[in-house]
Write a protein that holds these residues in place. Sequence first.
Motif, short mmCIF file in Angstrom:
data_model
loop_
_atom_site.label_atom_id
_atom_site.label_comp_id
_atom_site.label_asym_id
_atom_site.label_seq_id
_atom_site.Cartn_x
_atom_site.Cartn_y
_atom_site.Cartn_z
N LYS A 172 0.57 -1.33 0.07
CA LYS A 172 0.16 -0.11 0.17
C LYS A 172 0.89 1.25 0.25
N THR A 173 0.54 1.79 -1.41
CA THR A 173 2.17 3.47 -1.72
C THR A 173 1.32 4.55 0.19
N HIS A 174 2.27 5.39 0.25
CA HIS A 174 1.59 6.94 0.74
C HIS A 174 0.20 7.32 -0.25
N GLU A 175 0.33 7.15 -1.01
CA GLU A 175 -1.31 7.58 -1.82
C GLU A 175 -2.53 7.00 -1.66
N GLY A 176 -2.27 5.62 -0.41
CA GLY A 176 -3.14 4.84 -0.62
C GLY A 176 -3.56 3.53 -2.15
N GLU A 177 -2.42 3.60 -2.62
CA GLU A 177 -2.72 2.66 -3.72
C GLU A 177 -2.18 1.55 -3.01
N TRP A 178 -2.85 0.13 -3.56
CA TRP A 178 -2.33 -0.89 -4.36
C TRP A 178 -0.97 -0.99 -5.43
N ARG A 179 0.32 -1.57 -5.24
CA ARG A 179 0.59 -2.13 -6.20
C ARG A 179 1.30 -3.37 -6.05
#
Length: 365
Positions: A235-242
């Motif tokens: 989970k990135t700092h932007e709230g996206e899953w990568r």
Amino acid sequence: MTSLDLPYVPHYVAAPPTEEPLEYAEIPTIDISRADTEEGRAALAVEVREALHNHGFFYVVNHGYSQAQTIRMFDIADVAFSAVSDSEKRLYLSRRQEEGSMPGYTLREYTDTYSKVREQLQQYALCESHETKRQHPEAVRPLLPEIKEFNKHNHFNVLYPILRLIARSIELPEDTLVNIHDFGGTNDSSVRFIKYFPRTEEEETKTSNVWLKGHTDFGGISILWSQPVSGLQIKTHEGEWRWVRHLENALVVNTGDALGFLTGGYYKATVHRVIQPPEDQRTCTRLGVFFFAMPDDDVKLMPMAESPVLQREGLHRSYDDVEASTMEQWRRARTKAYGHSELKNGKEKGVEEEVINGVVVKHYN
């Protein structure tokens, strides 16, 4: 011991890497061999600090294990599942629910954190501090010397250099964290073999294709030996899953709760999950080899306030120092709660929570 002297084990054939166009996380790579020199450690401490702040994950390369040794360890890992019957596995079950202790087997009997399906994974954990008290399945016993050496390699040649870099990054003596991660002492650091099995379409629908909900690890440092079946996401700092990309013979490293407590939130435990593999790997099993490192059981999980960096940056305390859990209390409580606690909707959308030892633990849908 030469390769000719090693016990025979069948070769585990993993799936080829996916060719799907996935959205991968940009994860930094740390060449741990550079830690052999003072100049290298100084540079790597900066790289580790930036990696943990910006990503929460990093790859480790040049860690001292050859590709052939790594392949051999995955072959050994599979023996714990494919060469041991379910009835024999039951003789060596972990005591995770009764005692909050991981060593032994966890079978496909735990309800997932949606409480809708049974988890389709099996796990076998081996902990150096428990070895005098535990027995192992017949097929695994001839392989114990190699597993022990693998455990030692993770502990001394991977974990310790990383801990020294982390200590250096917060301007503490290099062995500050090493001194509270004793090998074979009073901690539950463990090698774990985990095998995920494909789910049915009905199970995937019920769980929205999530195999392991977004979570933080409860230890200090987690080390995953990279394998080709995709599934791990961060989970990135932007709230996206990568997605996490597979790198041949690399390690994937992330931080857990214990390090977050010890650094007063300066290094936060990183959120990650496991989801259904992409289309071209959907029918494959996913075999994982891990090393989960934890501070010694008697370590109080409170900020290392003597750090000049933490003093400058400010400390985030999850609880008063007097009330702080020890590592043993924290790991037992989190281990017992897994799959059995009642989760409640949190303030954030898609986040469920539970309270463990007075600390809010989040699970991300």
